[in-house]
Motif scaffolding. Structure first.
Motif, PDB file in Angstrom:
ATOM      1  N   ALA A 117      11.387   3.655   8.055  1.00  0.00           N
ATOM      2  CA  ALA A 117      10.593   2.391   8.487  1.00  0.00           C
ATOM      3  C   ALA A 117       9.740   1.803   7.418  1.00  0.00           C
ATOM      4  O   ALA A 117       9.702   0.676   7.440  1.00  0.00           O
ATOM      5  N   ARG A 118       9.153   2.618   6.538  1.00  0.00           N
ATOM      6  CA  ARG A 118       8.347   1.958   5.457  1.00  0.00           C
ATOM      7  C   ARG A 118       9.308   1.178   4.810  1.00  0.00           C
ATOM      8  O   ARG A 118       8.824   0.104   4.245  1.00  0.00           O
ATOM      9  N   GLU A 119      10.489   1.590   4.029  1.00  0.00           N
ATOM     10  CA  GLU A 119      11.169   0.824   3.456  1.00  0.00           C
ATOM     11  C   GLU A 119      11.820  -0.469   3.975  1.00  0.00           C
ATOM     12  O   GLU A 119      11.975  -1.482   3.295  1.00  0.00           O
ATOM     13  N   ALA A 120      11.730  -0.417   5.379  1.00  0.00           N
ATOM     14  CA  ALA A 120      12.312  -1.692   6.371  1.00  0.00           C
ATOM     15  C   ALA A 120      10.987  -2.509   6.282  1.00  0.00           C
ATOM     16  O   ALA A 120      11.018  -3.588   6.986  1.00  0.00           O
ATOM     17  N   ILE A 128       5.481   5.831  13.135  1.00  0.00           N
ATOM     18  CA  ILE A 128       5.900   4.236  13.144  1.00  0.00           C
ATOM     19  C   ILE A 128       4.812   3.699  14.204  1.00  0.00           C
ATOM     20  O   ILE A 128       5.020   3.949  15.214  1.00  0.00           O
ATOM     21  N   THR A 129       4.199   2.855  13.736  1.00  0.00           N
ATOM     22  CA  THR A 129       3.454   2.262  14.848  1.00  0.00           C
ATOM     23  C   THR A 129       3.924   1.235  15.765  1.00  0.00           C
ATOM     24  O   THR A 129       4.996   0.404  15.494  1.00  0.00           O
TER      25      THR A 129
END
Length: 272
Positions: A117-120, A128-129
């Motif tokens: 998720a961070r990489e996206a 993940i918020t």
């Protein structure tokens, strides 16, 4: 099962074991290893076990009960290293103590996996918020369960995760919907002792009612706020769990029967 079989093989030779983590799984592992003749020490970062389900008093009762079964506790304590070259010989704690151990079991819970998720480019906190519809910042991506963070909170139980899955499915289908977290409850049995908790059990300033019988190992702590039950901890006798959960979720006022509330529904009906 491979882990369990490995623990059983290690326990067959006796010796000492350290369990890192005093949650439900850690305690069950400790009880199982002690029953097979190992000298067991539980290392836990908080001052009492199962702090998410139990308050300090109920945790102390459980600690005493497990102590009678030969289980030792190092609490609060944190691990800084595992001693040994080719195999474990001990666990070093932050205060300098080394607890001997030929077997180390780690039961320290889960952490959300957020790298993808961070990489996206998605916003990430502890997880993940997501919004009320389980949508991330990208409306084409949803997240549920342990990897989702809703209004600053992460869940760790299957029931709310299934609720989130249903909300996400509706949102994906174009149905307007929102997830409203309900009071979480956990019914567990630890080494033959029933424990149950629900709602908010750790907010400072709440009005508390406590019923305790050390001889019978029974304990109840009810947390009240603005005349309503907001949290409950039951230890030893959990027969009235459903009654207290209904009061928490319905937000019904308990002012009219507060004095008999810790004795359960039969007394409340008589008072009413």
């Amino acid at each position: 099962m491979d882990d369990v079989r490995a623990m059983l093989r290690a326990a067959a030779g006796g010796g000492a074991a350290v369990v890192i983590g005093g949650g439900l799984l850690g305690l069950e592992a400790a009880v199982g290893l002690a029953a097979r003749g190992m000298k067991v020490t539980v290392v836990h970062a908080v001052g009492w076990p199962m702090e998410r389900q139990l308050d300090p008093a109920a945790g102390a009762l459980l600690t005493r009960r497990l102590g009678l079964r030969g289980i030792h506790f190092a609490m609060p304590a944190s691990t800084v290293g595992i001693e040994g070259d080719t195999r474990a010989t001990g666990v070093r704690l932050s205060d300098g103590r080394v607890v001997p151990a030929s077997l180390v079991v780690m039961a320290v819970g889960i952490r959300p996996s957020v790298a993808l998720a961070r990489e996206a480019g998605l916003p990430v906190g502890r997880a993940i918020t997501v919004d009320d519809a389980m949508r991330t910042a990208d409306p084409a991506i949803h997240a549920i369960g342990e990897c989702a963070e809703h209004q600053g909170r992460c869940i760790g139980l299957v029931a709310p995760a299934l609720e989130q899955a249903e909300i996400a499915a509706r949102a994906i289908a174009g149905v307007a919907c929102a997830w409203a977290p309900r009071a979480e409850s956990a019914a567990l049995k630890v080494s033959g002792t029933a424990v149950w908790s629900a709602g908010d059990i750790a907010t400072a300033g709440d009005d508390c009612i406590v019923l305790r019988d050390d001889a019978e190992e029974r304990y109840r702590r009810l947390s009240l706020r603005d005349g309503r039950l907001v949290g409950a901890v039951l230890y030893g006798d959990t027969a009235d769990a459903g009654f207290y959960l209904d009061l928490i979720t319905s937000r019904r006022s308990v002012a009219g029967f507060r004095s008999v509330l810790p004795f359960g529904p039969a007394f409340v009906r008589e008072a009413a």
